[in-house]
Motif scaffolding. Structure first.
Motif, mmCIF file in Angstrom:
data_model
loop_
_atom_site.group_PDB
_atom_site.id
_atom_site.type_symbol
_atom_site.label_atom_id
_atom_site.label_comp_id
_atom_site.label_asym_id
_atom_site.label_seq_id
_atom_site.Cartn_x
_atom_site.Cartn_y
_atom_site.Cartn_z
ATOM 1 N N LYS A 68 3.464 52.661 31.952
ATOM 2 C CA LYS A 68 4.692 51.872 32.035
ATOM 3 C C LYS A 68 4.620 50.948 33.237
ATOM 4 N N TYR A 69 5.148 49.730 33.049
ATOM 5 C CA TYR A 69 5.144 48.717 34.094
ATOM 6 C C TYR A 69 6.562 48.526 34.626
ATOM 7 N N PHE A 70 6.651 48.318 35.937
ATOM 8 C CA PHE A 70 7.926 48.057 36.593
ATOM 9 C C PHE A 70 7.749 46.856 37.508
ATOM 10 N N VAL A 71 8.672 45.905 37.434
ATOM 11 C CA VAL A 71 8.688 44.774 38.355
ATOM 12 C C VAL A 71 9.926 44.933 39.211
ATOM 13 N N ASN A 72 9.702 45.106 40.514
ATOM 14 C CA ASN A 72 10.797 45.357 41.465
ATOM 15 C C ASN A 72 11.677 46.515 40.991
ATOM 16 N N ASP A 73 11.039 47.612 40.598
ATOM 17 C CA ASP A 73 11.680 48.863 40.166
ATOM 18 C C ASP A 73 12.491 48.725 38.883
ATOM 19 N N LYS A 74 12.223 47.717 38.099
ATOM 20 C CA LYS A 74 12.886 47.539 36.803
ATOM 21 C C LYS A 74 11.806 47.598 35.726
ATOM 22 N N GLU A 75 11.980 48.501 34.746
ATOM 23 C CA GLU A 75 10.954 48.672 33.719
ATOM 24 C C GLU A 75 10.869 47.436 32.833
ATOM 25 N N ILE A 76 9.606 46.994 32.612
ATOM 26 C CA ILE A 76 9.323 45.804 31.819
ATOM 27 C C ILE A 76 8.261 46.173 30.783
ATOM 28 N N PRO A 77 8.456 45.796 29.519
ATOM 29 C CA PRO A 77 7.385 46.021 28.529
ATOM 30 C C PRO A 77 6.150 45.193 28.876
ATOM 31 N N LYS A 78 4.988 45.673 28.476
ATOM 32 C CA LYS A 78 3.722 45.013 28.795
ATOM 33 C C LYS A 78 3.693 43.577 28.283
ATOM 34 N N GLU A 79 4.279 43.329 27.128
ATOM 35 C CA GLU A 79 4.264 41.996 26.532
ATOM 36 C C GLU A 79 5.075 40.997 27.353
ATOM 37 N N GLN A 80 6.088 41.456 28.079
ATOM 38 C CA GLN A 80 6.957 40.569 28.846
ATOM 39 C C GLN A 80 6.600 40.513 30.328
ATOM 40 N N LEU A 81 5.591 41.256 30.734
ATOM 41 C CA LEU A 81 5.250 41.355 32.151
ATOM 42 C C LEU A 81 4.839 40.003 32.729
ATOM 43 N N GLU A 82 4.012 39.249 32.031
ATOM 44 C CA GLU A 82 3.543 37.969 32.563
ATOM 45 C C GLU A 82 4.706 36.996 32.753
ATOM 46 N N ASN A 83 5.584 36.887 31.746
ATOM 47 C CA ASN A 83 6.733 35.984 31.866
ATOM 48 C C ASN A 83 7.648 36.405 33.009
ATOM 49 N N GLN A 84 7.847 37.701 33.161
ATOM 50 C CA GLN A 84 8.722 38.210 34.219
ATOM 51 C C GLN A 84 8.152 37.888 35.602
ATOM 52 N N LEU A 85 6.854 38.048 35.769
ATOM 53 C CA LEU A 85 6.216 37.739 37.058
ATOM 54 C C LEU A 85 6.265 36.241 37.360
ATOM 55 N N VAL A 86 6.003 35.421 36.363
ATOM 56 C CA VAL A 86 6.035 33.971 36.569
ATOM 57 C C VAL A 86 7.438 33.540 36.970
ATOM 58 N N ASN A 87 8.457 34.086 36.313
ATOM 59 C CA ASN A 87 9.845 33.741 36.656
ATOM 60 C C ASN A 87 10.227 34.259 38.040
ATOM 61 N N ALA A 88 9.752 35.439 38.402
ATOM 62 C CA ALA A 88 10.094 36.022 39.701
ATOM 63 C C ALA A 88 9.451 35.255 40.853
ATOM 64 N N LEU A 89 8.265 34.698 40.615
ATOM 65 C CA LEU A 89 7.534 34.019 41.685
ATOM 66 C C LEU A 89 7.652 32.505 41.616
ATOM 67 N N LYS A 90 8.459 32.006 40.704
ATOM 68 C CA LYS A 90 8.632 30.564 40.552
ATOM 69 C C LYS A 90 9.312 29.980 41.790
ATOM 70 N N GLY A 91 8.812 28.881 42.264
ATOM 71 C CA GLY A 91 9.413 28.191 43.393
ATOM 72 C C GLY A 91 8.929 28.652 44.754
ATOM 73 N N GLU A 92 8.127 29.677 44.828
ATOM 74 C CA GLU A 92 7.606 30.133 46.118
ATOM 75 C C GLU A 92 6.429 29.257 46.530
ATOM 76 N N ALA A 93 6.337 28.997 47.826
ATOM 77 C CA ALA A 93 5.249 28.173 48.334
ATOM 78 C C ALA A 93 3.910 28.901 48.224
#
Length: 133
Positions: A68-93
């Motif tokens: 199981k994958y968790f992004v910032n302690d929130k469970e994310i399905p494997k299929e949505q992990l890439e989109n979730q990471l891209v959205n979470a890190l969007k706009g950072e230098a």
């Protein structure tokens, strides 16, 4: 009338082909011996140094033993992990995140997350714990 024989047996032996064969055998044995010694090495991973200050990344990906994958302690399905990471890190230098993988999690799960970081040019850190001496 005396006839002279023009064909004489030459007693010389050319070593050029023999040195080529020995050179090729030498290369073969050097390559195979280094491959054998690499697989027999016991690998010990480096431990974290407590004297170095650590910087907390804003995003963490946790991988549990059951896959199981968790992004910032929130469970994310494997299929949505890439989109979730891209959205979470969007706009950072300097987009970066930390992988916190269970010691018994599968290697392919960690490599999957590392592949996402490589694809999107994210910086990556792998969390470890310090062992007591």
């Amino acid at each position: 009338m005396e006839l002279k024989r023009r064909n004489r047996v030459n007693a010389e032996f050319s070593m050029a082909s023999m040195t080529d064969i020995i050179f090729l055998l030498l290369i073969f044995f050097m390559i195979t011996s280094s491959a054998i010694s690499q697989s027999a090495i016991d690998v010990k991973l480096p431990k974290a140094d407590a004297t170095n200050p650590s910087v907390q990344d804003p995003s963490t990906v946790t991988i549990k033993e059951d896959g199981k994958y968790f992004v910032n302690d929130k469970e994310i399905p494997k299929e949505q992990l890439e989109n979730q990471l891209v959205n979470a890190l969007k706009g950072e230098a300097n987009p970066s995140f930390t992988i916190r993988a269970d010691g018994n999690s599968k290697h392919k799960d960690v490599v999957f997350v590392m592949g996402i970081a490589e694809t999107h040019h994210f910086n990556l850190a792998i969390a470890t714990t310090q062992e007591d001496n």
